[in-house]
Design a protein around this motif. Sequence first.
Motif, PDB file in Angstrom:
ATOM      1  N   ARG A  10      31.801  39.424  28.360  1.00 44.41           N
ATOM      2  CA  ARG A  10      32.142  40.795  27.979  1.00 44.41           C
ATOM      3  C   ARG A  10      33.026  41.456  29.017  1.00 44.41           C
ATOM      4  O   ARG A  10      33.938  42.197  28.683  1.00 44.41           O
ATOM      5  N   THR A  11      32.758  41.200  30.290  1.00 42.31           N
ATOM      6  CA  THR A  11      33.592  41.762  31.352  1.00 42.31           C
ATOM      7  C   THR A  11      35.004  41.211  31.279  1.00 42.31           C
ATOM      8  O   THR A  11      35.986  41.958  31.413  1.00 42.31           O
ATOM      9  N   CYS A  15      38.332  43.483  30.573  1.00 43.18           N
ATOM     10  CA  CYS A  15      39.492  43.524  31.482  1.00 43.18           C
ATOM     11  C   CYS A  15      40.772  43.108  30.759  1.00 43.18           C
ATOM     12  O   CYS A  15      41.824  43.727  30.947  1.00 43.18           O
TER      13      CYS A  15
END
Length: 188
Positions: A10-11, A15
């Motif tokens: 998810r990160t 990004c």
Amino acid sequence: MSGLRTGVNRTALLCLAVALLGAGAVLASATDVVRDRLPSDVPRLGSDRVWVDGEELGRWRDHGWWTPVVIAALSVGVLLFLGWAWAQVRDGRLRELPLGQPDVTLSGPALAAAMTERARGIEGVAHARVRLRGGPRRLRARITLVLLPDASPEAVLRCLARQTVAEARAAVSPRPLIADVRLTGRSR
């Protein structure tokens, strides 16, 4: 999928989305159609903007260090992306489980097959499938059961927990075994 892996995914996606949205907004604001419709307080790029002019590019070419640095950075980025993609594609199935003594291992597919056969033997189960995932320290059994139309899900789960899952936990102890059970019903 583990919580850490989900968080990293998810990160990374967040990004990437922020970078793409930012780049798209910058590029869109350089066009006349979008620039004219933007509010007055939004920073804008000029329509005569040149991203890399010849004079500045010539100054960069005079320095011999920047080309290898850019190529190395891009190579590291590609290798990190390929490693992340490989981790996503890898199935995570348990191959072998060391049993504490030297050269004594338990085959993951053999344990899954034994659990499948025990689950199929439970009264009211039409079909069973067991997949073992994880590593030697954290095991997860994904059990899918198709129940007969007249079977009681509560009785099947109770029998599954007492027999199949308990025997598998005894076989892999002292490691914990988490069992995820999915029940579906066969129509008449």
